[in-house]
Design a protein around this motif. Structure first.
Motif, PDB file in Angstrom:
ATOM      1  N   TRP A 191       0.833  -1.188   0.000  1.00  0.00           N
ATOM      2  CA  TRP A 191       0.000   0.000   0.000  1.00  0.00           C
ATOM      3  C   TRP A 191       0.875   1.248   0.000  1.00  0.00           C
ATOM      4  CZ3 TRP A 191      -4.835  -1.032  -1.075  1.00  0.00           C
ATOM      5  CH2 TRP A 191      -5.344  -2.282  -0.749  1.00  0.00           C
ATOM      6  N   PRO A 192       0.468   2.303  -0.726  1.00  0.00           N
ATOM      7  CA  PRO A 192       1.268   3.533  -0.751  1.00  0.00           C
ATOM      8  C   PRO A 192       1.193   4.265   0.585  1.00  0.00           C
ATOM      9  CG  PRO A 192      -0.779   3.845  -1.951  1.00  0.00           C
ATOM     10  CD  PRO A 192      -0.712   2.395  -1.580  1.00  0.00           C
ATOM     11  N   THR A 193       2.245   5.015   0.853  1.00  0.00           N
ATOM     12  CA  THR A 193       2.252   5.828   2.075  1.00  0.00           C
ATOM     13  C   THR A 193       1.382   7.064   1.857  1.00  0.00           C
ATOM     14  OG1 THR A 193       4.174   7.107   1.384  1.00  0.00           O
ATOM     15  CG2 THR A 193       4.601   5.065   2.614  1.00  0.00           C
ATOM     16  N   ARG A 194       1.081   7.738   2.947  1.00  0.00           N
ATOM     17  CA  ARG A 194       0.282   8.969   2.859  1.00  0.00           C
ATOM     18  C   ARG A 194       1.003  10.004   1.999  1.00  0.00           C
ATOM     19  NH1 ARG A 194      -3.916  11.114   5.746  1.00  0.00           N
ATOM     20  NH2 ARG A 194      -3.915   9.342   7.158  1.00  0.00           N
ATOM     21  N   ARG A 195       2.317  10.079   2.123  1.00  0.00           N
ATOM     22  CA  ARG A 195       3.106  11.044   1.337  1.00  0.00           C
ATOM     23  C   ARG A 195       3.034  10.717  -0.152  1.00  0.00           C
ATOM     24  NH1 ARG A 195       8.422  12.124  -0.485  1.00  0.00           N
ATOM     25  NH2 ARG A 195       8.993  14.300  -0.116  1.00  0.00           N
ATOM     26  N   GLU A 196       3.131   9.441  -0.505  1.00  0.00           N
ATOM     27  CA  GLU A 196       3.042   9.038  -1.907  1.00  0.00           C
ATOM     28  C   GLU A 196       1.677   9.375  -2.498  1.00  0.00           C
ATOM     29  OE1 GLU A 196       6.045   5.199  -2.104  1.00  0.00           O
ATOM     30  OE2 GLU A 196       3.986   4.906  -1.414  1.00  0.00           O
ATOM     31  N   VAL A 197       0.629   9.147  -1.728  1.00  0.00           N
ATOM     32  CA  VAL A 197      -0.720   9.461  -2.197  1.00  0.00           C
ATOM     33  C   VAL A 197      -0.861  10.964  -2.404  1.00  0.00           C
ATOM     34  CG1 VAL A 197      -3.163   9.448  -1.579  1.00  0.00           C
ATOM     35  CG2 VAL A 197      -1.755   7.424  -1.159  1.00  0.00           C
ATOM     36  N   LEU A 198      -0.356  11.746  -1.464  1.00  0.00           N
ATOM     37  CA  LEU A 198      -0.436  13.197  -1.575  1.00  0.00           C
ATOM     38  C   LEU A 198       0.332  13.697  -2.793  1.00  0.00           C
ATOM     39  CD1 LEU A 198      -1.386  15.850  -0.279  1.00  0.00           C
ATOM     40  CD2 LEU A 198       0.783  15.895   0.938  1.00  0.00           C
ATOM     41  N   LEU A 199       1.553  13.197  -2.984  1.00  0.00           N
ATOM     42  CA  LEU A 199       2.362  13.644  -4.123  1.00  0.00           C
ATOM     43  C   LEU A 199       1.725  13.271  -5.460  1.00  0.00           C
ATOM     44  CD1 LEU A 199       6.013  12.941  -2.916  1.00  0.00           C
ATOM     45  CD2 LEU A 199       4.936  15.141  -3.336  1.00  0.00           C
ATOM     46  N   THR A 228      -1.423  12.757  -6.040  1.00  0.00           N
ATOM     47  CA  THR A 228      -2.634  13.556  -6.195  1.00  0.00           C
ATOM     48  C   THR A 228      -2.295  14.953  -6.683  1.00  0.00           C
ATOM     49  OG1 THR A 228      -3.725  12.311  -4.437  1.00  0.00           O
ATOM     50  CG2 THR A 228      -4.681  14.447  -5.009  1.00  0.00           C
ATOM     51  N   VAL A 229      -1.276  15.556  -6.087  1.00  0.00           N
ATOM     52  CA  VAL A 229      -0.850  16.891  -6.511  1.00  0.00           C
ATOM     53  C   VAL A 229      -0.370  16.856  -7.960  1.00  0.00           C
ATOM     54  CG1 VAL A 229       0.904  18.676  -6.132  1.00  0.00           C
ATOM     55  CG2 VAL A 229      -0.333  17.714  -4.192  1.00  0.00           C
ATOM     56  N   MET A 230       0.371  15.831  -8.328  1.00  0.00           N
ATOM     57  CA  MET A 230       0.860  15.723  -9.706  1.00  0.00           C
ATOM     58  C   MET A 230      -0.304  15.575 -10.692  1.00  0.00           C
ATOM     59  SD  MET A 230       4.010  16.232  -9.790  1.00  0.00           S
ATOM     60  CE  MET A 230       4.256  15.811 -11.488  1.00  0.00           C
ATOM     61  N   VAL A 231      -1.325  14.842 -10.317  1.00  0.00           N
ATOM     62  CA  VAL A 231      -2.491  14.701 -11.196  1.00  0.00           C
ATOM     63  C   VAL A 231      -3.162  16.055 -11.396  1.00  0.00           C
ATOM     64  CG1 VAL A 231      -4.824  13.735 -11.339  1.00  0.00           C
ATOM     65  CG2 VAL A 231      -2.906  12.263 -10.754  1.00  0.00           C
ATOM     66  N   PHE A 232      -3.326  16.822 -10.317  1.00  0.00           N
ATOM     67  CA  PHE A 232      -3.940  18.143 -10.454  1.00  0.00           C
ATOM     68  C   PHE A 232      -3.087  19.073 -11.300  1.00  0.00           C
ATOM     69  CE2 PHE A 232      -6.570  17.012  -6.713  1.00  0.00           C
ATOM     70  CZ  PHE A 232      -7.811  17.331  -7.257  1.00  0.00           C
ATOM     71  N   ILE A 233      -1.766  19.025 -11.127  1.00  0.00           N
ATOM     72  CA  ILE A 233      -0.872  19.868 -11.931  1.00  0.00           C
ATOM     73  C   ILE A 233      -0.959  19.487 -13.405  1.00  0.00           C
ATOM     74  CG2 ILE A 233       1.564  20.363 -12.414  1.00  0.00           C
ATOM     75  CD1 ILE A 233       2.028  20.247  -9.366  1.00  0.00           C
ATOM     76  N   MET A 234      -0.893  18.195 -13.707  1.00  0.00           N
ATOM     77  CA  MET A 234      -0.951  17.756 -15.100  1.00  0.00           C
ATOM     78  C   MET A 234      -2.312  18.075 -15.727  1.00  0.00           C
ATOM     79  SD  MET A 234       2.020  16.815 -15.765  1.00  0.00           S
ATOM     80  CE  MET A 234       1.765  16.137 -17.381  1.00  0.00           C
ATOM     81  N   ALA A 235      -3.383  17.929 -14.972  1.00  0.00           N
ATOM     82  CA  ALA A 235      -4.710  18.267 -15.493  1.00  0.00           C
ATOM     83  C   ALA A 235      -4.808  19.762 -15.788  1.00  0.00           C
ATOM     84  CB  ALA A 235      -5.791  17.840 -14.507  1.00  0.00           C
ATOM     85  N   SER A 236      -4.226  20.584 -14.912  1.00  0.00           N
ATOM     86  CA  SER A 236      -4.243  22.031 -15.125  1.00  0.00           C
ATOM     87  C   SER A 236      -3.425  22.407 -16.351  1.00  0.00           C
ATOM     88  CB  SER A 236      -3.687  22.756 -13.898  1.00  0.00           C
ATOM     89  OG  SER A 236      -4.475  22.470 -12.775  1.00  0.00           O
ATOM     90  N   LEU A 237      -2.248  21.820 -16.493  1.00  0.00           N
ATOM     91  CA  LEU A 237      -1.416  22.101 -17.666  1.00  0.00           C
ATOM     92  C   LEU A 237      -2.101  21.667 -18.958  1.00  0.00           C
ATOM     93  CD1 LEU A 237       2.148  21.134 -16.368  1.00  0.00           C
ATOM     94  CD2 LEU A 237       1.253  23.422 -16.829  1.00  0.00           C
ATOM     95  N   THR A 238      -2.751  20.533 -18.918  1.00  0.00           N
ATOM     96  CA  THR A 238      -3.480  20.059 -20.097  1.00  0.00           C
ATOM     97  C   THR A 238      -4.629  20.996 -20.442  1.00  0.00           C
ATOM     98  OG1 THR A 238      -2.913  17.789 -19.504  1.00  0.00           O
ATOM     99  CG2 THR A 238      -4.719  18.083 -21.070  1.00  0.00           C
ATOM    100  N   ALA A 239      -5.347  21.470 -19.439  1.00  0.00           N
ATOM    101  CA  ALA A 239      -6.454  22.399 -19.669  1.00  0.00           C
ATOM    102  C   ALA A 239      -5.949  23.696 -20.287  1.00  0.00           C
ATOM    103  CB  ALA A 239      -7.186  22.677 -18.361  1.00  0.00           C
ATOM    104  N   VAL A 240      -4.842  24.218 -19.774  1.00  0.00           N
ATOM    105  CA  VAL A 240      -4.269  25.455 -20.319  1.00  0.00           C
ATOM    106  C   VAL A 240      -3.814  25.239 -21.763  1.00  0.00           C
ATOM    107  CG1 VAL A 240      -2.332  27.064 -20.103  1.00  0.00           C
ATOM    108  CG2 VAL A 240      -3.633  26.404 -18.082  1.00  0.00           C
ATOM    109  N   PHE A 241      -3.161  24.114 -22.033  1.00  0.00           N
ATOM    110  CA  PHE A 241      -2.697  23.805 -23.381  1.00  0.00           C
ATOM    111  C   PHE A 241      -3.869  23.773 -24.359  1.00  0.00           C
ATOM    112  CE2 PHE A 241      -2.143  20.490 -26.609  1.00  0.00           C
ATOM    113  CZ  PHE A 241      -1.093  21.042 -27.333  1.00  0.00           C
ATOM    114  N   PHE A 242      -4.934  23.042 -24.016  1.00  0.00           N
ATOM    115  CA  PHE A 242      -6.065  22.944 -24.927  1.00  0.00           C
ATOM    116  C   PHE A 242      -6.831  24.257 -25.040  1.00  0.00           C
ATOM    117  CE2 PHE A 242      -5.532  18.310 -24.404  1.00  0.00           C
ATOM    118  CZ  PHE A 242      -5.392  18.009 -25.747  1.00  0.00           C
ATOM    119  N   PHE A 243      -6.797  25.087 -23.998  1.00  0.00           N
ATOM    120  CA  PHE A 243      -7.393  26.415 -24.100  1.00  0.00           C
ATOM    121  C   PHE A 243      -6.681  27.221 -25.173  1.00  0.00           C
ATOM    122  CE2 PHE A 243      -7.113  30.911 -23.037  1.00  0.00           C
ATOM    123  CZ  PHE A 243      -8.449  31.262 -23.064  1.00  0.00           C
ATOM    124  N   PHE A 244      -5.337  27.200 -25.164  1.00  0.00           N
ATOM    125  CA  PHE A 244      -4.583  27.967 -26.157  1.00  0.00           C
ATOM    126  C   PHE A 244      -4.716  27.376 -27.555  1.00  0.00           C
ATOM    127  CE2 PHE A 244      -2.231  29.701 -22.442  1.00  0.00           C
ATOM    128  CZ  PHE A 244      -2.530  31.031 -22.689  1.00  0.00           C
TER     129      PHE A 244
END
Length: 66
Positions: free
Chosen positions: A23-31, A33-49
């Protein structure tokens, strides 16, 4: 034909398999999750442009033709 196991053996085998899971540690889950939000945001910005550039190009083309 598949071999049948009784419910007690099934539970034992299931518990044995679950104990093998790492099972992943709490830190791994947090990291991750943050990476998924960052990548989703970057993808949204890219497709907006991309959408913005295509829209501007089509508007320019339509004003030149029409």
């Amino acid at each position: 034909m598949a071999a049948k196991t009784n419910p007690f053996q099934f539970i034992q085998q299931t518990r044995a398999e679950i104990s093998k899971v790492v099972w992943p540690t709490r830190r791994e889950v947090l990291l991750t999750t943050v990476m998924v939000f960052i990548m989703a945001s970057l993808t949204a910005v890219f497709f907006f442009f991309v959408d913005f550039l295509i829209r501007q190009g089509l508007e320019l083309l339509l004003t030149m033709v029409g």
